[in-house]
Design an enzyme around this catalytic site. Sequence first.
Site, mmCIF file in Angstrom:
data_model
loop_
_atom_site.group_PDB
_atom_site.id
_atom_site.type_symbol
_atom_site.label_atom_id
_atom_site.label_comp_id
_atom_site.label_asym_id
_atom_site.label_seq_id
_atom_site.Cartn_x
_atom_site.Cartn_y
_atom_site.Cartn_z
ATOM 1 N N ASP A 32 -0.336 4.958 1.122
ATOM 2 C CA ASP A 32 -0.559 5.903 2.213
ATOM 3 C C ASP A 32 -0.388 5.243 3.579
ATOM 4 O O ASP A 32 -1.057 4.256 3.896
ATOM 5 C CB ASP A 32 -1.970 6.519 2.105
ATOM 6 C CG ASP A 32 -2.118 7.337 0.833
ATOM 7 O OD1 ASP A 32 -1.115 7.926 0.385
ATOM 8 O OD2 ASP A 32 -3.227 7.369 0.274
ATOM 9 N N ASP B 200 0.838 -1.196 0.000
ATOM 10 C CA ASP B 200 0.000 0.000 0.000
ATOM 11 C C ASP B 200 0.880 1.256 0.000
ATOM 12 O O ASP B 200 2.056 1.189 0.362
ATOM 13 C CB ASP B 200 -0.861 -0.073 1.279
ATOM 14 C CG ASP B 200 -1.722 1.141 1.500
ATOM 15 O OD1 ASP B 200 -2.223 1.711 0.514
ATOM 16 O OD2 ASP B 200 -1.894 1.525 2.684
#
Length: 149
Positions: free
Chosen positions: A8, A6
């Site tokens: 963020d 991922d």
Amino acid sequence: MIIYIDMDDVLCNFSGEHAKALAKNPSITFPQSQYGFYQKLPPLEGAIETMKELYLSNEYTPYILTAPSTRNPFSYTEKRVWVEERLGYSFVERLIICPNKGLLKGDILVDDNNSGRGQEHFEGKLIHFGTSQFPNWAAVRQNLNLKNK
Ligand SMILES: [Mg+2]
């Protein structure tokens, strides 16, 4: 093994910059929708080195898997630019921007959320980043059997 990472709060410090921006200018309720917000996010410690190492490893095939900020059209472009600036073009070809992470096939997902963007339907193993088990990249590296430096 296919490993998804991922962006963020896993590769880059979204929450920290978000809080800073709110403190600086409380009238802008959604600082993440400002032009340039995503592109300027600083990487988290150990993230870049680990991605480069995963790219070169024989055991893992890393992809970046990030959900877009759908109300912010800039986020799509800025995430793409961030990846090229920080990780190089080879990772641009490994960038998947997808609102439902459960649709992707793979072995491992490293994500700071365990639900909300399809993480709860991901069929592989979830490395829940930012929890007491995996507070940082050093802990993730250990779990992936990458040497800590
Ligand atoms: Mg995240």
